[in-house]
Scaffold this motif. Structure first.
Motif, short mmCIF file in Angstrom:
data_model
loop_
_atom_site.label_atom_id
_atom_site.label_comp_id
_atom_site.label_asym_id
_atom_site.label_seq_id
_atom_site.Cartn_x
_atom_site.Cartn_y
_atom_site.Cartn_z
N ARG A 527 0.81 -1.28 0.12
CA ARG A 527 -0.07 -0.02 0.20
C ARG A 527 0.73 1.29 -0.03
O ARG A 527 0.60 2.26 -0.68
CB ARG A 527 -0.86 -0.10 1.23
CG ARG A 527 -1.87 -1.03 1.30
CD ARG A 527 -2.85 -1.10 2.50
NE ARG A 527 -3.92 -1.87 2.37
CZ ARG A 527 -4.59 -2.55 3.47
NH1 ARG A 527 -4.32 -2.23 4.73
NH2 ARG A 527 -5.44 -3.45 3.16
N ILE A 528 1.98 1.18 0.56
CA ILE A 528 2.87 2.45 0.82
C ILE A 528 3.32 2.62 -0.47
O ILE A 528 3.51 3.77 -0.85
CB ILE A 528 3.87 2.14 1.97
CG1 ILE A 528 3.19 2.16 3.30
CG2 ILE A 528 4.86 3.34 1.85
CD1 ILE A 528 3.76 1.99 4.65
N ALA A 529 3.95 1.56 -1.00
CA ALA A 529 4.66 1.69 -2.41
C ALA A 529 3.88 2.13 -3.51
O ALA A 529 4.24 2.97 -4.13
CB ALA A 529 5.05 0.29 -2.80
N ALA A 530 2.54 1.77 -3.51
CA ALA A 530 1.58 2.18 -4.21
C ALA A 530 1.23 3.67 -4.23
O ALA A 530 1.24 4.41 -5.14
CB ALA A 530 0.40 1.47 -4.23
N THR A 531 1.09 4.36 -2.86
CA THR A 531 0.85 5.58 -2.70
C THR A 531 2.20 6.51 -3.17
O THR A 531 2.04 7.40 -3.68
CB THR A 531 0.97 5.81 -1.28
OG1 THR A 531 -0.27 5.07 -0.71
CG2 THR A 531 0.50 7.49 -0.94
#
Length: 944
Positions: A527-531
Motif C-alpha cells: 500500500r505504501i509503495a502504491a501511494t
C-alpha cells in the motif's frame, strides 16, 4: 399415434379421479419417473409440494400431465410413473379398476383415523416401524430413505410424521399390515388404539377390515363403535376446519422450551439463549402462533416479522419451520434478495401475517417511512419482531439500527405519556441466540456489561436460558497436535524465492515467513509503495504475499494444491502482458522479468517435490486418520470439517474424494463456502449452497467441508463428528460449531495446523465460555428492579451516543458538501446562496460578503425602538423579508444573516427545523479579513 378422441377419453378419466389422486399421489416420487414434463415445470411443482403440500401440488402435476399437445405414450408413462413412484393405489384408478365404494369409504375412514390419532402415533419407534414397512412393501425405497433422513435430522417425531404421511398413500390393504407391524414391533398400546384386539398375540388374529368391517374402528380401551368413530371423525373434521385444514400436528414444546417461552407468551420482550440444536426456532414458531391466536381472539390482527442475517436462512425458516405450522391458518411469506416477488415489501407486509426477511430489507423500508416516502413501513404496523442470531445487535450492525429506532420511540413515548398524548404502539421483541459471547472482555464485570448491553439493545426484560445437560450430551473432545516436518524441501524452495525477492526490492521483514504478521507487513508495504508510486517495491510485495499464501497452503493442504495456486498466479501474470494481436506490445519492467524468471527457474523443482507424499504435512495425516476412525467406528457416520479459507475447503474436498482409503469406508465429501465476492475464489450461489446441504441431509454427502458460513444459523442435520481443521475463531463460533455435533456419542476434534495457533485460541475460548455462562447466571439472579435500572441506564446512554454519532456524521457529510446546502428567502422562496458563500466572524456571526449576495438585498435602518447594536438590517430586495443585520467589523460592512429567516435545504431535501445556526451542523470557514479588505481596495482603485 393415439387419436385425439383417445386422448380426450384419458384426460376425462384423470379429471374424474382428480380428487382421489390428490389424496394418493406422492408428488416428488412420481415426478422422478415422468420425463415428458419440462425440468423447469417440474421444479415449480416440487416447490408447490414443499410449500402447500402434496394435495395442492398434485393439481399442478395433473394440469401438466393433461396439457396439450400430448407426446406419444403420455398416459402409459403417467401410469408407470405412479407405479414406480410407489402410488399403486392411484395407478389402479387409472387402469379403470377402482375398489368397491364401501372399500373406498373404509380407506378414507382409516386415513382420517390415522390423522386423528397421529399425536399418539408420534411415540412409535420410527426406525423399527420403517424397516418393517419397507420389508412388507408398504413403503418404496425412496419413501424409506426420506423417512430415515427425517428421523436423523428432525428426531423420532419428525420421522414418524413422514412415515404416516407416506403410508396412507401406498398400496391397497396397507391398514391391516400396518396394525400387524405395530404389534410385531412391540407397540401394543398403539396396536390396540388403532383397532387391534387387546387379546391378540398371534399374527393370524389381525384381519383386513374388508372381512371384519368393525375392525380398525376401535379407539380406546378396546371399544368398537361406528358411532364413536363417527363422532371422533366429526371432531377431527371440525378441528381441522378451525385450523384451516393444516396437515401438521400442533406444536408441542419440551418442558425446558416452554419454560424459556413463558415470559414471551405473557407479551414480554425476552432473549431466548439455548444451544444450537435445542429448538430455539421451534420456540419462536410456537410464540408466533400463540401471539397471532391471541390477537385474533381479541378481534385484532397480528403482524409478525422474522429477521435473519443471512439470505439462505430466509428460505430455511420459511420452508422448514414457520410455513408448516402456521399455514393455512395464517398467511406466511418470505422476502430476500433471492426472491422473485413482483410486489413491493410494503404490500407484502400489508397482505401477510408473518413475513420472514433479511434485516436490511426491513431497515430500508423503516428508513423510507422515516423520510415520509409512500413505500415505507412503520414500527407501529408490526406487533412482534423475531430476531434470529440476536447477538449481532451491536453497534454498526443492521439489527442495532432497527432496535435503535425502537428505543428512541420508546423514550419518546414516555414524554408523550407525561404530556397526556397518545404514544405510538411498539412491537413485542423476541431475540434468539446460542451464545451472546463476551465481546472480547476478559473480566467478569466487562462480560456482564457486554451481555446487559445486548439485553438493553433488544429491550429484553430477561435473558432466558436453561441447563440442558439432561437433553444434550457434550460431544467427546479430541485434540490432535501435529509434528513439524523433519524435512520440508518444498517450503524451503518457496522461502529461497522469497529471500531473493526481498533482496531485489531491498526489503527487511520483521517476522517469519508464513505467519500472519508477515502477511500484514507485506500488505502494508504494498500500500505504501502504491501511494509513493514505487512500482518495484509494489510488485515485489504483491508477489511476496502470494508466496506467503502458497507457503501457508502447503502447511494446510497438499503441496500440489499449493503449487497449483502459485502456478495459476504466474500464468495470470503472463496473461496480463499478452495481447491477442502483435500490433500492441505491453512492455515488461526489469522487476517483472526478474520475478517471472525466478519462478520459471524453480517451477519444475517445485512440481517434482509436490508429488512426493513423504514430505506432506502432518496435519493432513492426522485429518485422514480421524476421518477413517470416525467412519470405521460407526455404523453410519456424518460429519463437518471446518477450515479457514475457501481455497482450503475446495482442496480438502477434492483430496478426500481422490483418497482410496476414504472411498473404502464410504466417505462422500462435498464443500460449502460463502456467497460473498470479497475473495478471489469464486463464491457459491445460494442455490449451490442449498443443493449441497440437501445432499448432506438425504445422505448423498456424508462429509461436509465448510468455511465459517456453516457455523451459524444454517440448518444442518445432526452430525456425529465435527472437526475444526486449523480454524478457531471466537467463543460464539466455537459454541455454534460444537452444536453441530448433536447426534448421540458425537465427537469434537481439533486438528492443529502450523502457524494457526488453534490450540491456544481454543483454550482462550473455553475460558471465555466459562465467563459468559457465569455472567448469564449472575444477570439471571438480579432482582427485576436492579436489572431494569441497569438496562434503562444503558439504553439512555445508547440513545445519547447514537444522536451524537448521527450529528457528527451529518456534520461531516454537510461539511464535505457545503455547496449542497442552499438558502432560500422565507418570504418569496428566491434562491439566495449556498453554504460555500458563508464565512464566520469570531465564531458566532455568519456573514456573506460575496458580490452576488450584495445585489439581492437592501439595507434598512432599524427603528429607534429596536434593541440592536447594528444601525441597519438587511432585507430581501424582492419581497422585503428581513434576512439579518449589517454589522461593522474593523471598518468593513459585513452582511450578517440569521438562519431563521431562510428555508434551508440539503441535497434537495428541506430541513423542517432550523431556527438556530447550532441546528445546522456545518463548520463554516473563518472570515478572511485581509482578502476581503484587498478586494475592497482594488475596487476603489478601479473606480479611480
Amino acid at each position: 399415434m393415439a387419436s385425439d378422441n383417445d386422448n380426450d377419453v384419458k384426460e376425462h378419466l384423470i379429471e374424474c379421479y382428480r380428487q382421489r389422486l390428490r389424496q394418493l399421489i406422492k408428488v416428488d416420487q412420481v415426478l422422478d419417473h415422468i420425463h415428458f414434463i419440462e425440468p423447469g415445470q417440474k421444479e415449480q411443482i416440487r416447490q408447490k409440494a414443499r410449500t402447500d403440500g402434496d394435495s395442492a401440488a398434485t393439481d399442478q402435476l395433473i394440469s401438466a400431465v393433461i396439457a396439450k399437445p400430448h407426446v406419444d405414450g403420455w398416459f402409459t408413462a403417467f401410469v408407470d410413473a405412479l407405479i414406480n413412484g410407489g402410488c399403486e393405489f392411484a395407478a389402479e384408478y387409472m387402469k379403470v379398476i377402482p375398489p368397491e365404494p364401501e372399500v373406498e369409504a373404509e380407506h378414507d375412514q382409516r386415513v382420517k383415523l390415522i390423522q386423528l390419532l397421529s399425536p399418539s402415533l408420534m411415540d412409535m419407534k420410527t426406525e423399527d416401524v420403517r424397516v418393517e414397512c419397507f420389508s412388507r412393501g408398504l413403503l418404496t425405497l425412496e419413501d424409506s430413505e426420506i423417512i430415515k433422513a427425517a428421523t436423523t435430522n428432525q428426531g423420532n417425531m419428525g420421522g414418524a410424521r413422514e412415515l404416516l404421511r407416506y403410508i396412507v398413500r401406498g398400496r391397497r390393504g396397507w391398514f391391516s399390515e400396518f396394525l400387524e407391524i405395530l404389534r410385531k414391533t412391540e407397540h401394543l398400546h398403539l396396536y390396540e388404539l388403532t383397532g387391534g384386539s387387546p387379546d391378540s398375540d398371534k399374527k393370524g388374529d389381525s384381519h383386513d377390515s374388508s372381512t371384519h368391517p368393525a375392525q380398525g374402528m376401535s379407539l380406546v380401551n378396546g371399544f368398537r363403535s361406528h358411532t364413536l368413530v363417527s363422532e371422533a371423525l366429526l371432531c377431527f373434521t371440525v378441528l381441522g376446519a378451525a385450523a384451516g385444514g393444516s396437515e401438521k400436528a400442533e406444536i408441542v414444546l419440551r418442558d425446558y422450551q416452554m419454560d424459556v417461552a413463558r415470559p414471551a407468551l405473557e407479551g414480554k420482550n425476552i432473549i431466548v439463549c439455548l444451544p444450537t440444536g435445542s429448538g430455539k426456532t421451534r420456540v419462536a414458531v410456537y410464540i408466533t402462533k400463540k401471539h397471532l391466536d391471541c390477537r385474533r381472539a381479541e378481534g385484532s390482527s397480528g403482524k409478525v416479522v422474522v429477521l435473519v442475517n443471512k439470505v439462505p436462512l430466509v428460505e430455511q425458516h420459511y420452508s422448514a419451520e414457520f410455513l408448516p405450522f402456521l399455514k393455512p391458518a395464517y398467511k406466511v411469506e418470505r422476502v430476500s434478495g433471492d426472491c422473485q416477488l413482483k410486489i413491493s415489501f410494503t404490500e407484502i407486509v400489508k397482505k401477510n401475517d408473518v413475513i420472514i426477511c433479511t434485516a436490511q430489507i426491513l431497515e430500508n423500508f423503516l428508513e423510507r417511512s422515516n423520510k415520509g416516502e409512500d413505500e415505507g413501513v412503520e414500527l407501529s404496523a408490526l406487533t412482534l419482531i423475531v430476531i434470529d442470531e440476536c447477538h449481532h445487535t451491536q453497534k454498526g450492525e443492521v439489527y442495532n439500527h432497527i432496535m435503535m429506532r425502537y428505543l428512541m420511540q420508546k423514550h419518546k413515548n414516555k414524554r408523550l405519556k407525561k404530556e397526556q398524548k397518545e404514544p405510538m404502539l411498539l412491537p413485542q421483541i423476541l431475540g434468539l441466540t446460542a451464545s451472546p459471547g463476551v465481546g472480547g472482555a476478559t473480566k467478569m464485570v466487562k462480560v456482564e456489561d457486554h451481555i446487559l448491553r445486548i439485553c438493553a439493545n433488544l429491550d429484553a426484560s430477561r435473558i432466558m436460558t436453561r441447563d440442558l445437560g439432561e437433553f444434550q450430551r457434550e460431544p467427546r473432545k479430541n485434540n490432535l497436535p501435529v509434528e513439524d516436518r523433519k524435512e520440508d524441501p518444498f517450503g524451503d524452495v518457496i522461502k529461497n524465492i522469497m529471500n531473493s525477492i526481498q533482496t531485489h526490492a531491498e526489503l527487511s521483514p520483521t517476522s517469519d515467513f508464513g505467519s500472519q504478521n508477515y502477511e500484514q507487513w507485506v500488505v502494508q508495504k504494498e500500500r505504501i509503495a502504491a501511494t509513493e508510486e514505487n512500482q518495484k517495491v509494489r510488485i515485489c510485495s504483491e508477489h511476496l504475499r502470494q508466496y506467503n499464501e502458497g507457503l501457508n497452503l502447503s502447511h494446510t493442504i497438499r503441496m500440489q494444491d499449493a503449487f497449483s495456486f502459485l502456478n495459476k498466479y504466474h500464468e495470470e501474470e503472463i496473461q496480463k502482458k499478452t495481447t491477442p494481436d502483435d500490433e500492441h506490445v505491453i512492455e515488461k519492467t526489469v522487476t517483472e522479468i526478474f520475478l517471472s524468471n525466478l519462478f520459471g527457474e524453480k517451477k519444475e523443482e517445485l512440481q517434482q517435490l509436490a508429488s512426493k507424499p513423504e514430505y506432506e504435512n502432518d496435519s493432513l495425516s492426522q485429518l485422514r486418520c480421524q476421518i477413517l476412525r470416525e467412519f470405521s467406528s460407526r455404523k453410519e457416520a456424518r460429519g463437518i470439517i471446518f477450515t479457514k479459507t475457501r481455497r482450503s475447503a475446495i482442496a480438502l474436498s477434492q483430496w478426500i474424494q481422490e483418497d482410496p482409503k476414504c472411498a473404502d469406508v464410504g466417505v462422500k465429501a462435498a464443500y460449502v463456502i460463502g456467497g460473498g465476492d470479497q475473495s478471489v475464489v469464486k463464491p457459491m450461489t445460494n442455490t449451490e449452497q442449498r443443493d449441497v446441504l440437501n445432499k448432506f441431509r438425504n445422505g448423498e454427502v456424508n462429509v461436509l467441508i465448510a468455511t465459517t458460513v456453516a457455523e451459524e444459523g444454517l440448518d444442518i442435520p445432526a452430525c456425529n463428528f465435527v472437526i475444526r481443521y486449523g480454524l478457531v475463531t471466537n467463543e460464539i463460533a466455537m459454541i455454534q460449531a460444537k452444536g453441530r455435533g448433536r447426534a448421540e456419542d458425537s465427537s469434537y476434534t481439533l486438528v492443529d495446523v502450523k502457524n494457526s495457533g488453534v490450540a491456544e485460541k481454543e483454550c482462550v475460548n473455553e475460558y471465555r465460555i466459562t465467563l459468559m455462562n457465569k455472567a448469564i447466571t449472575k444477570i439471571g439472579a438480579l432482582n427485576q428492579a436492579e436489572y431494569d435500572k441497569r438496562i434503562s441506564e444503558i439504553q439512555i446512554q445508547a440513545i445519547v451516543e447514537d444522536r451524537l454519532r448521527t450529528r457528527k456524521k451529518e456534520q461531516k457529510r454537510m461539511q464535505q458538501q457545503k455547496g449542497e446546502v442552499k438558502f432560500s428567502c422565507r418570504g418569496c422562496s428566491k434562491h439566495i446562496c449556498t453554504g460555500d458563500d458563508i464565512q464566520i466572524i469570531e465564531g458566532m456571526h455568519r456573514v456573506n460578503v460575496t458580490p452576488e449576495f450584495s445585489e439581492l438585498f437592501i439595507p434598512k435602518e432599524n427603528s429607534p425602538n429596536e434593541q440592536s447594536e447594528d444601525k441597519y438590517y438587511i432585507a430581501c430586495k424582492k419581497c422585503g423579508q428581513r434576512w439579518g443585520s449589517m454589522m461593522l467589523y474593523r471598518g468593513i460592512d459585513c452582511p450578517s444573516i440569521h438562519v431563521k429567516n431562510f428555508v434551508v435545504s440539503f441535497n434537495g431535501e428541506k430541513k423542517s427545523k432550523c431556527t438556530k445556526w447550532s441546528e445546522l451542523p456545518i463548520k463554516f470557514p473563518n472570515f478572511d479579513y485581509n482578502e476581503h479588505a484587498n478586494r475592497i481596495v482594488e475596487s476603489y482603485d478601479d473606480e479611480s
